[in-house]
Each structure stands twice: as C-alpha cells, then as structure tokens.
Design an enzyme around this catalytic site. Structure first.
Site, short mmCIF file in Angstrom:
data_model
loop_
_atom_site.label_atom_id
_atom_site.label_comp_id
_atom_site.label_asym_id
_atom_site.label_seq_id
_atom_site.Cartn_x
_atom_site.Cartn_y
_atom_site.Cartn_z
N ILE A 157 0.85 -1.20 0.00
CA ILE A 157 0.00 0.00 0.00
C ILE A 157 0.88 1.25 0.00
O ILE A 157 0.61 2.21 -0.73
CB ILE A 157 -0.96 -0.02 1.21
N ASP A 176 11.34 2.08 6.72
CA ASP A 176 10.85 0.70 6.88
C ASP A 176 11.95 -0.08 7.56
O ASP A 176 13.03 0.45 7.81
CB ASP A 176 10.49 0.10 5.51
N ALA A 236 -3.89 3.26 7.95
CA ALA A 236 -3.37 1.91 8.22
C ALA A 236 -4.09 1.30 9.42
O ALA A 236 -5.08 0.56 9.27
CB ALA A 236 -1.87 1.98 8.45
N ARG A 237 -3.63 1.60 10.62
CA ARG A 237 -4.27 1.13 11.84
C ARG A 237 -4.20 2.23 12.89
O ARG A 237 -3.14 2.86 13.05
CB ARG A 237 -3.59 -0.13 12.38
N ASP A 261 -8.30 7.84 8.97
CA ASP A 261 -9.34 6.90 8.51
C ASP A 261 -9.52 5.77 9.52
O ASP A 261 -10.45 4.98 9.39
CB ASP A 261 -8.91 6.34 7.14
N GLU A 266 -11.58 1.75 17.49
CA GLU A 266 -12.73 2.13 16.66
C GLU A 266 -13.85 1.08 16.77
O GLU A 266 -13.56 -0.07 17.03
CB GLU A 266 -12.29 2.31 15.19
N HIS A 284 -12.99 4.53 8.51
CA HIS A 284 -12.30 3.33 8.00
C HIS A 284 -12.81 2.94 6.60
O HIS A 284 -13.32 1.84 6.41
CB HIS A 284 -12.45 2.17 8.99
N GLY A 286 -10.77 2.87 3.94
CA GLY A 286 -9.59 2.55 3.13
C GLY A 286 -9.85 1.74 1.87
O GLY A 286 -9.55 2.17 0.76
N SER A 287 -10.39 0.56 2.02
CA SER A 287 -10.56 -0.33 0.86
C SER A 287 -11.98 -0.31 0.32
O SER A 287 -12.37 -1.19 -0.47
CB SER A 287 -10.21 -1.77 1.27
C1 DGY Z 1 -7.60 -4.05 5.90
O1 DGY Z 1 -7.77 -4.72 4.89
O2 DGY Z 1 -6.80 -4.37 6.78
C2 DGY Z 1 -8.40 -2.81 6.04
O3 DGY Z 1 -8.21 -2.16 7.21
C3 DGY Z 1 -9.85 -3.05 5.74
O4 DGY Z 1 -9.93 -3.05 4.37
#
Ligand code: DGY
Length: 318
Positions: A157, A176, A236-237, A261, A266, A284, A286-287
């Site tokens: 990502i 990284d 991300a998280r 996000d 959460e 959230h 993201g996807s």
């Molecule tokens: C993931 O895939 O880890 C996202 O947080 C949800 O799509």
C-alpha cells in the site's frame, strides 16, 4: 459430496456472498456488526470468514471446534487474529493482500489532499450555513504538490501511495525495517533513522501494519521530530498513533493538519479529535470500493478453498 461448512461472521458484498453460497454450505451473517456468538455458530464449521473488528483472540480460538481448519479475514491486516494461537490449534489463517492496495492508497491520498487543503473545514462551513462568500484569507491550506511525502511502511500500500503521489509531483521519502530493492524503491529516499526520516516529512503517511511492533509509533517524541506544521495521515491502523500526543500537537500547531481513517478502539475514537477543526475524519473507508471489496472476498474464499483442498494458498499468513 457434501460441501464444506463456512461460517461468515459479517454481511459481505452480494457477489461475495453469492460465491460463498455456491461453493460452500455457507452460514451467512445478516448483520454488519461483529458476531457475538462465534463459538456457538462455528459448531461443525470447516472454515470461518471474518473481518477486522472481530477479535479472534487466544481464548476464542481455543474455544473453536476441532472441525475448523482455516480462518480467512476479509482484510489485509490480521492484527485482530492471534496467529500463534491459531497455529497452536492447527488452524490456517489467510488474508487479502494486493487487491486492496490501490483503493487504500487512494484513501491515503484523499486524506492528504483533504487535510492539506482544509476540505473538512470547508464542508462544515457550508453545511452549517456560515459561509459568507469567497475571501482572500479564507481557509488557506498548505498544499501537497511538490512537497515531501514521508511514507512509514513501504509495503504494497505504501508503494502504491508513492506511485500515486509521484504522479502529482510529490517527492517520496520512506522508512521501513529495510531498504527496498532498486526496482521497488524507484526514486524514493530511504531513511535508516527516525530523525532523518521525520525531519524530511512535510507530509507523513502511516502505512505500516498494526500490532505490537508499531504500537503508538507516532508518539510525542517522534512528533517533535517533524517540521512544525507538518500534515499527518493514517489509513493503516489506529494503534500506530498515540492519540493524546497527536491531539496535543494538532492543538499546539506542531502538526498543522491531520487526516485519519482509522482509530485505536474504533468505532470509538478519542473525543479530543471531535473538538479540532484541523483534522479530517473518515470511518475506516480505506478499501471501500465495490471492486476492491469483491476482490477481497474472492481472494479470501480462494484461500479457504485451497486450505480445505490441502494446498498452500499464496495469501496464507499463519
Ligand atoms: C484491511 O484490509 O486491513 C483494512 O483495514 C480493511 O480493508
């Protein structure tokens, strides 16, 4: 021959549920909320398809029936599953990498632009009926084009975000655990210390996985290493961020703007964020495109089918 029994713990996109029902004896969920009684529902199941927010901790995994051979998560992140506990029980775990990278990187870019250009504040101004017309000093942002973007976590990502950001003239830096091979690194600059990395971030994007290794990575000490007024985004998280530290920095101006996000704990979030104008908040997403979510479901089902057929799927994480 009887189809394998698949427990699905959340409502999934229609195309994914249709395929699950065609290929498995599927116990589909009716709710978008986490399933309260997974252990009871899993009786006799061969496989479980679950989601982030469903906490598969050691106790739940230990209580699953012996029939369960594989758990697949409808996500690339698997920090909600105790992999060691699953391995101990002989349960394979699969996730959904790659297919959501573009959608999630797009969300990170959306947050960068929305935060840097104060889109949330503008939207709230109009909706509150407080906009009095164009003004030379109104909601001046900092922009993103031509500025330095620091990506913490240059996995799939992160690299996708770098590709998109290069396209709008951003200059890429990254941090990284190790430097990428040249073909993946491209023109991005690797940093082997937090100080040099954070010092280069006009805009910082968090794209690393959750879990113990990154817990509260963005803390007060690291925030102090950013240039004053930097933009911070997280798709991300939530656990990567020490919320109290970020809120204090948004108040003091050390962080100029943020776009978030994801949140620790959460759907609850630190109420401090709700008092701040200079943060854009998304639930959230993201996807959250139809194409990405369908592909995630199909990949999860592929992983389950492979494990049950005795094959090792490419999306096996444990
Ligand atoms: C993931 O895939 O880890 C996202 O947080 C949800 O799509």
């Amino acid at each position: 021959m009887a189809k394998p029994v698949l427990l699905v713990t959340r409502r999934l996109p229609p195309a994914v549920e249709a395929r699950a029902a065609a290929e498995f004896d599927a116990r589909l969920a009716l709710s978008d909320q986490p399933m309260a009684d997974v252990q009871a529902q899993a009786q006799g199941a061969d496989a479980i398809l679950t989601c982030p927010g469903d906490n598969f901790d050691a106790a739940l995994i230990a209580s699953l029936p012996a029939s369960v051979k594989v758990i697949a998560t409808f996500s690339v992140g698997f920090d909600h599953i105790d992999i060691a506990a699953a391995t101990k029980r002989g349960i394979a775990v699969c996730n959904t990498p790659d297919v959501l990278s573009v959608a999630t990187a797009e969300t990170a870019l959306l947050l960068i632009l929305a935060a840097a250009r104060r889109a949330g504040e503008g939207e709230r101004l109009i909706r509150a009926g407080r906009w009095r017309g164009w003004a030379p000093t109104q909601l001046l942002g900092v922009g993103a084009i031509g500025r330095q973007l620091g990506i913490f976590g240059m996995g799939r990502i992160g690299r996708e975000l770098a590709r998109l950001a290069r396209g709008i003239g951003m200059i890429i830096h990254y941090r990284d655990v190790a430097r990428l091979p040249p073909a993946l690194e491209g023109d991005a600059t690797f940093h082997d210390s937090d100080a040099s990395f954070l010092g280069a971030c006009d805009i910082l994007s968090l794209n690393a996985p959750g879990g113990e290794g990154t817990y509260h990575w963005l803390n007060a000490k690291r925030i102090a290493l950013l240039p004053r007024g930097a933009v911070v985004v997280n798709a991300a998280r939530g656990t990567l961020v020490d919320d109290e530290a970020l809120i204090a920095a948004l108040r003091s101006g050390q962080v100029g703007f943020a776009g978030l996000d994801v949140f620790e704990g959460e759907p609850r979030l630190n109420p401090g964020y709700l008092t701040l104008e200079n943060v854009v908040l998304l639930p959230h997403l993201g996807s959250a495109t139809v194409a990405a979510r369908d592909a995630m479901g199909f990949l999860a089902l592929d992983g389950i089918a492979a494990v049950l057929a005795g094959r090792r799927p490419e999306n096996l994480v444990g």
